[in-house]
Scaffold this active site. Structure first.
Site, PDB file in Angstrom:
ATOM      1  N   GLY A 118      61.322 -26.580  -7.241  1.00  0.00           N
ATOM      2  CA  GLY A 118      61.580 -25.150  -7.078  1.00  0.00           C
ATOM      3  C   GLY A 118      62.597 -24.871  -5.989  1.00  0.00           C
ATOM      4  O   GLY A 118      62.437 -23.946  -5.194  1.00  0.00           O
TER       5      GLY A 118
ATOM      6  N   SER B 279      65.882 -24.022  -6.388  1.00  0.00           N
ATOM      7  CA  SER B 279      67.109 -23.352  -6.826  1.00  0.00           C
ATOM      8  C   SER B 279      67.254 -21.950  -6.266  1.00  0.00           C
ATOM      9  O   SER B 279      68.306 -21.329  -6.425  1.00  0.00           O
ATOM     10  CB  SER B 279      67.144 -23.272  -8.356  1.00  0.00           C
ATOM     11  OG  SER B 279      66.057 -22.484  -8.803  1.00  0.00           O
ATOM     12  N   SER B 280      66.200 -21.425  -5.649  1.00  0.00           N
ATOM     13  CA  SER B 280      66.346 -20.094  -5.056  1.00  0.00           C
ATOM     14  C   SER B 280      65.279 -19.877  -3.997  1.00  0.00           C
ATOM     15  O   SER B 280      64.416 -20.731  -3.789  1.00  0.00           O
ATOM     16  CB  SER B 280      66.284 -18.998  -6.130  1.00  0.00           C
ATOM     17  OG  SER B 280      65.009 -18.953  -6.711  1.00  0.00           O
TER      18      SER B 280
ATOM     19  N   ALA C 299      57.577 -20.681  -7.910  1.00  0.00           N
ATOM     20  CA  ALA C 299      57.026 -19.351  -8.189  1.00  0.00           C
ATOM     21  C   ALA C 299      57.237 -19.165  -9.682  1.00  0.00           C
ATOM     22  O   ALA C 299      58.367 -18.956 -10.132  1.00  0.00           O
ATOM     23  CB  ALA C 299      57.741 -18.285  -7.391  1.00  0.00           C
TER      24      ALA C 299
ATOM     25  N   TYR D  54      47.506  -8.676  -2.566  1.00  0.00           N
ATOM     26  CA  TYR D  54      47.861 -10.073  -2.309  1.00  0.00           C
ATOM     27  C   TYR D  54      46.643 -10.972  -2.086  1.00  0.00           C
ATOM     28  O   TYR D  54      46.111 -11.531  -3.031  1.00  0.00           O
ATOM     29  CB  TYR D  54      48.895 -10.193  -1.165  1.00  0.00           C
ATOM     30  CG  TYR D  54      49.677 -11.471  -1.332  1.00  0.00           C
ATOM     31  CD1 TYR D  54      50.894 -11.507  -2.004  1.00  0.00           C
ATOM     32  CD2 TYR D  54      49.145 -12.693  -0.898  1.00  0.00           C
ATOM     33  CE1 TYR D  54      51.564 -12.699  -2.225  1.00  0.00           C
ATOM     34  CE2 TYR D  54      49.814 -13.893  -1.122  1.00  0.00           C
ATOM     35  CZ  TYR D  54      51.029 -13.888  -1.777  1.00  0.00           C
ATOM     36  OH  TYR D  54      51.678 -15.075  -2.001  1.00  0.00           O
TER      37      TYR D  54
HETATM   38  P1  NAI Z   1      61.812 -17.851  -6.150  1.00  0.00           P
HETATM   39  O1  NAI Z   1      61.528 -17.118  -7.406  1.00  0.00           O
HETATM   40  O2  NAI Z   1      62.976 -17.475  -5.346  1.00  0.00           O
HETATM   41  O3  NAI Z   1      61.946 -19.425  -6.501  1.00  0.00           O
HETATM   42  C1  NAI Z   1      61.061 -20.047  -7.395  1.00  0.00           C
HETATM   43  C2  NAI Z   1      61.551 -21.417  -7.778  1.00  0.00           C
HETATM   44  O4  NAI Z   1      60.626 -21.961  -8.730  1.00  0.00           O
HETATM   45  C3  NAI Z   1      62.929 -21.434  -8.463  1.00  0.00           C
HETATM   46  O5  NAI Z   1      63.638 -22.566  -8.005  1.00  0.00           O
HETATM   47  C4  NAI Z   1      62.586 -21.634  -9.943  1.00  0.00           C
HETATM   48  O6  NAI Z   1      63.581 -22.291 -10.707  1.00  0.00           O
HETATM   49  C5  NAI Z   1      61.367 -22.520  -9.800  1.00  0.00           C
HETATM   50  N1  NAI Z   1      60.534 -22.557 -11.011  1.00  0.00           N
HETATM   51  C6  NAI Z   1      59.804 -21.548 -11.571  1.00  0.00           C
HETATM   52  N2  NAI Z   1      59.162 -22.022 -12.684  1.00  0.00           N
HETATM   53  C7  NAI Z   1      59.502 -23.322 -12.801  1.00  0.00           C
HETATM   54  C8  NAI Z   1      59.166 -24.345 -13.706  1.00  0.00           C
HETATM   55  N3  NAI Z   1      58.343 -24.149 -14.732  1.00  0.00           N
HETATM   56  N4  NAI Z   1      59.713 -25.582 -13.523  1.00  0.00           N
HETATM   57  C9  NAI Z   1      60.572 -25.834 -12.495  1.00  0.00           C
HETATM   58  N5  NAI Z   1      60.899 -24.895 -11.586  1.00  0.00           N
HETATM   59  C10 NAI Z   1      60.383 -23.659 -11.742  1.00  0.00           C
HETATM   60  O7  NAI Z   1      60.449 -17.817  -5.312  1.00  0.00           O
HETATM   61  P2  NAI Z   1      60.107 -17.804  -3.744  1.00  0.00           P
HETATM   62  O8  NAI Z   1      59.871 -16.416  -3.296  1.00  0.00           O
HETATM   63  O9  NAI Z   1      61.043 -18.656  -3.000  1.00  0.00           O
HETATM   64  O10 NAI Z   1      58.653 -18.487  -3.771  1.00  0.00           O
HETATM   65  C11 NAI Z   1      58.449 -19.871  -3.525  1.00  0.00           C
HETATM   66  C12 NAI Z   1      57.070 -20.065  -2.921  1.00  0.00           C
HETATM   67  O11 NAI Z   1      57.016 -19.400  -1.646  1.00  0.00           O
HETATM   68  C13 NAI Z   1      55.949 -19.444  -3.772  1.00  0.00           C
HETATM   69  O12 NAI Z   1      54.832 -20.286  -3.733  1.00  0.00           O
HETATM   70  C14 NAI Z   1      55.654 -18.142  -3.041  1.00  0.00           C
HETATM   71  O13 NAI Z   1      54.328 -17.707  -3.250  1.00  0.00           O
HETATM   72  C15 NAI Z   1      55.857 -18.580  -1.596  1.00  0.00           C
HETATM   73  N6  NAI Z   1      56.065 -17.487  -0.649  1.00  0.00           N
HETATM   74  C16 NAI Z   1      57.003 -16.510  -0.889  1.00  0.00           C
HETATM   75  C17 NAI Z   1      57.159 -15.442  -0.019  1.00  0.00           C
HETATM   76  C18 NAI Z   1      58.187 -14.390  -0.273  1.00  0.00           C
HETATM   77  O14 NAI Z   1      58.193 -13.393   0.474  1.00  0.00           O
HETATM   78  N7  NAI Z   1      59.048 -14.547  -1.250  1.00  0.00           N
HETATM   79  C19 NAI Z   1      56.327 -15.336   1.197  1.00  0.00           C
HETATM   80  C20 NAI Z   1      55.441 -16.459   1.407  1.00  0.00           C
HETATM   81  C21 NAI Z   1      55.300 -17.466   0.490  1.00  0.00           C
END
Ligand code: NAI
Length: 400
Positions: A47, A49-50, A139, A234
């Site tokens: 994960g 890529s973003s 995510a 949440y």
């Molecule tokens: P994001 O949406 O920016 O990145 C998600 C990543 O997961 C992407 O690289 C996407 O390609 C990958 N992904 C999704 N489904 C996939 C699959 N089936 N196979 C391979 N890759 C897959 O998400 P974000 O916000 O960076 O979240 C990442 C983690 O951080 C999550 O667990 C989230 O709960 C946690 N988090 C996020 C916060 C926020 O404010 N955004 C705060 C605290 C924790």
């Protein structure tokens, strides 16, 4: 084609390649200003890529000179579609990282699948030997269940009671009311299946069986604790149940990783930031808008990238680790400060329907555009982009 933002229900349906190039360039420029530190050598990011995964990747590649292998699920460009922002992030990360002289590989595939895991392990054996850090930063909205053949979907809902709130609609920059039904037992189970710890555990177990985990291996995933104001949707909602499961998984893995590898499994509670995933959580948009203002006013604002750099430099590889009673690393401590929370909630209550006028909302909306390659001053958005002009043979990117 001329590429302009296409947004539906807070989801970008497109991305601008040239804008993403500018975005990735800005991340590398920022990372160059960071202090270097001794960190991991070979990192597998699931994960990356973003959002937080990408920020982790850039911070470690630049400040710790790590090699990286990223697994992400992204849409490649086609005749009619621009490709997803994450796809272009991978492309420009690989291009930019060439200058570092280290090794960087991308596999675009479904991380949940057995086939992907096999391919990734084969690449680790071929190109890295072993990995000494595994970041699980997925995510996802859905996960296939190989036993039933069903696609299981997560549901971001409150548990017990329905909830009425609002959200900032990014396309129209207006506040929209939002009603959410209470989750069913099935919603809870499905969200835990998609966003809990079971896939993370199967990755680590598989990597162990295939003997590609190095001595001292660390693995980390990201949770959100929050202060209570977002609890209903949440921590006390379906996503909170999934995070409980993720955290319990980490504790379980920590025991055997420690025994076998003198390694560790970690959970970091990260601060709320603007990512693709954050806008799916109702109510969180207004909260982040107010939080951005308050943290800037009080001089404790960090970018997503700086947040991850500090996490790895100080709290994963450094000796400034802060943990709570549940063994979670609390890199979110600025957000959780009492004065920050109080001021954020006051702002949230005072602003009400005027929330869209806040500087924080403008910053939120701008950043949301930036992560999809839009609203950069020096990018020519009038340019006619021919997606066929882009080739990917010069970078190590595989679409499974
Ligand atoms: P994001 O949406 O920016 O990145 C998600 C990543 O997961 C992407 O690289 C996407 O390609 C990958 N992904 C999704 N489904 C996939 C699959 N089936 N196979 C391979 N890759 C897959 O998400 P974000 O916000 O960076 O979240 C990442 C983690 O951080 C999550 O667990 C989230 O709960 C946690 N988090 C996020 C916060 C926020 O404010 N955004 C705060 C605290 C924790």
């Amino acid at each position: 084609m001329i590429i302009t933002p296409s947004i539906r229900s807070n989801v970008f349906l497109n991305a601008h390649p040239k804008g993403i190039q500018a975005y990735i360039q800005s991340l590398f420029n920022e990372a160059e200003t960071f202090k270097k530190f001794r960190g991991p050598k070979n990192v597998l990011i699931i994960g990356g890529s973003s959002g937080y995964g990408l920020a982790s990747r850039v911070a470690l590649a630049v400040a710790s000179e790590a090699n990286t292998l990223n697994v992400s699920f992204e849409g490649a460009p086609s005749d009619k579609r621009t490709g997803s922002a994450g796809f272009w992030n991978n492309v420009y990360f690989l291009e930019e990282a060439k200058k570092l002289g280290t090794k960087h590989v991308d596999i675009v595939a479904d991380a949940f699948s057995e086939h992907t895991k096999k391919e990734v392990i084969a690449r680790i054996k071929k190109d890295f030997g072993k990995v000494d850090l595994v970041i699980y930063s997925l995510a996802a909205g859905a996960r296939p269940n190989p036993q039933t053949g069903d696609l299981v979907r997560s549901a971001l809902k409150p548990v017990g009671e329905p909830l009425d709130g609002d959200t900032i609609d990014v396309a129209t920059k207006t506040l929209k009311p939002l009603h959410m039904d209470a989750a069913t037992e099935e919603d809870i189970q499905n969200t835990v299946y998609v966003m809990g710890g079971s896939d993370w555990e199967s990755w680590i177990t598989y990597l162990d069986q295939e003997n590609v985990l190095d001595q001292g291996i660390k693995t980390i995933s990201y949770t959100y604790v929050g202060s209570g104001s977002m609890d209903k949707i949440y921590r006390a909602g379906t996503i909170g149940r999934a995070k409980d499961d993720l955290e319990a998984t980490s504790l379980r893995m920590n025991t055997w990783l420690k025994e076998k590898y003198q390694g560790e499994s970690l959970i970091s509670s990260s601060k709320a930031v603007v990512t693709k995933a954050s806008v799916f959580i109702p109510g969180i948009t207004s909260y982040i808008a107010c939080l951005l203002d308050v943290m800037k006013e009080k001089g404790v604002h960090e970018t997503t990238l700086a947040h991850k750099h500090r996490l790895f430099k100080d709290m994963v590889y450094g000796d400034l680790r802060r943990v709570d009673h549940l063994h979670r690393i609390r890199i979110d401590h600025y957000e959780m400060q009492e004065d920050i929370q109080e001021a954020t909630l006051n702002k949230l209550n005072e602003a009400k329907s005027n929330i869209v006028d806040l500087q924080g909302t403008h910053d939120f909306v701008k950043e949301f555009h930036h992560i999809h390659g839009f609203e950069f001053d020096h990018v020519n958005y009038e340019e006619d982009i021919d997606l066929n002009d882009f080739t990917f043979d010069h970078i190590d990117l595989t679409l499974l």
